[in-house]
Enzyme design. Structure first.
Site, PDB file in Angstrom:
ATOM      1  N   PRO A 135      -7.425  10.622 -13.047  1.00 46.23           N
ATOM      2  CA  PRO A 135      -6.305  10.959 -11.712  1.00 46.23           C
ATOM      3  C   PRO A 135      -5.046  10.246 -11.955  1.00 46.23           C
ATOM      4  CG  PRO A 135      -8.133   9.421 -11.282  1.00 46.23           C
ATOM      5  CD  PRO A 135      -8.394  10.050 -12.778  1.00 46.23           C
ATOM      6  N   CYS A 136      -3.974  10.691 -12.621  1.00 46.10           N
ATOM      7  CA  CYS A 136      -2.923  10.121 -12.958  1.00 46.10           C
ATOM      8  C   CYS A 136      -1.995  10.335 -11.503  1.00 46.10           C
ATOM      9  CB  CYS A 136      -2.053  10.788 -14.139  1.00 46.10           C
ATOM     10  SG  CYS A 136      -1.957  12.499 -14.056  1.00 46.10           S
ATOM     11  N   HIS A 137      -2.324  11.243 -10.621  1.00 44.36           N
ATOM     12  CA  HIS A 137      -1.769  11.250  -9.609  1.00 44.36           C
ATOM     13  C   HIS A 137      -2.189  10.085  -8.591  1.00 44.36           C
ATOM     14  CE1 HIS A 137      -5.619  12.923  -8.373  1.00 44.36           C
ATOM     15  NE2 HIS A 137      -5.576  12.417  -7.416  1.00 44.36           N
TER      16      HIS A 137
END
Length: 173
Positions: A135-137
Site C-alpha cells: 500500500p504505497c498510498h
C-alpha cells in the site's frame, strides 16, 4: 521460460484492475489503465510467456474485491517483487503499514535502516509494481502533505478515505 499469468476485473472505486503473477507470486498490479498498456508494462518488467488466466490470480482478485468493500485489512498473497535490493526493502516495508494508518517517507527510510534516504524511498514508492497490496498510498510527507501517487492524488485520497471510513465503522480484520 517463465510463465506470467495475468487477469483483469472491473470493480468500483478503482475501475479496471489488472494483475500479473509468476510461480513465486504477484509481480504486477495496475488499475485505471488499459489492458494493452498493462501488458506492455509486464513485457518491459518481467520476461517470459504471458498467458491470460483468471484462475491463477483468483485469490488475489478476491482479496482486492474484499479490500475495496472494506472486508479485508491485510492481504495474504505471495509477492514476487522485481527491483533493486533497496526497492524490495521499501516495498516489503509498505506491506507492514497497518490498514487505515499512514507513514511518512522518512518513517519508511528509518524502518529500513537508511534514515537519510527519504527521497530514495519516495522514488521506490513511486515505482511500486504492486500498489494496493503493497500500500504505497499510505505513505505521505512528514508535514502531513499527500506527496505523490502514480495513479494521481485524487485516487490516493479516495483510497485513504475508503480505509478511514471502514476503520471508523470498526471493521475487523
Amino acid at each position: 521460460m517463465e510463465k506470467i499469468y495475468y487477469s483483469a476485473m472491473t470493480v468500483p472505486v478503482v475501475k479496471n484492475v489488472f494483475i500479473a503473477s509468476t510461480a513465486k507470486g504477484i509481480c504486477m498490479l495496475d488499475f485505471q489503465t488499459s489492458e494493452k498498456k498493462f501488458l506492455k508494462e509486464v513485457r518491459e518488467n518481467v520476461s517470459g510467456e504471458i498467458i491470460r488466466d483468471n484462475k491463477k490470480n483468483q485469490k488475489a482478485l478476491s482479496q482486492i474485491r474484499k479490500y475495496l468493500r472494506g472486508e479485508l485489512k491485510r492481504f495474504n498473497c505471495r509477492l514476487d517483487f522485481r527491483g533493486t535490493p533497496f526497492q524490495k526493502k521499501v516495498w516489503s516495508q509498505l506491506t507492514k503499514i497497518p490498514y487505515g494508518e499512514t507513514r511518512s517517507y522518512a518513517d519508511i527510510a528509518r524502518a529500513i535502516g537508511h534514515p537519510k534516504a527519504f527521497r530514495a524511498v519516495g522514488s521506490a514508492n513511486g515505482s511500486n509494481p504492486i500498489p494496493i497490496i503493497a500500500p504505497c498510498h499510505r505513505v505521505i510527507e512528514s508535514n502531513g502533505g499527500l506527496g505523490g501517487f502514480g495513479h494521481g492524488l485524487p485516487m490516493k485520497k479516495r483510497l485513504l478515505a475508503l480505509e478511514k471510513i471502514y476503520v471508523s465503522k470498526g471493521m475487523k480484520a
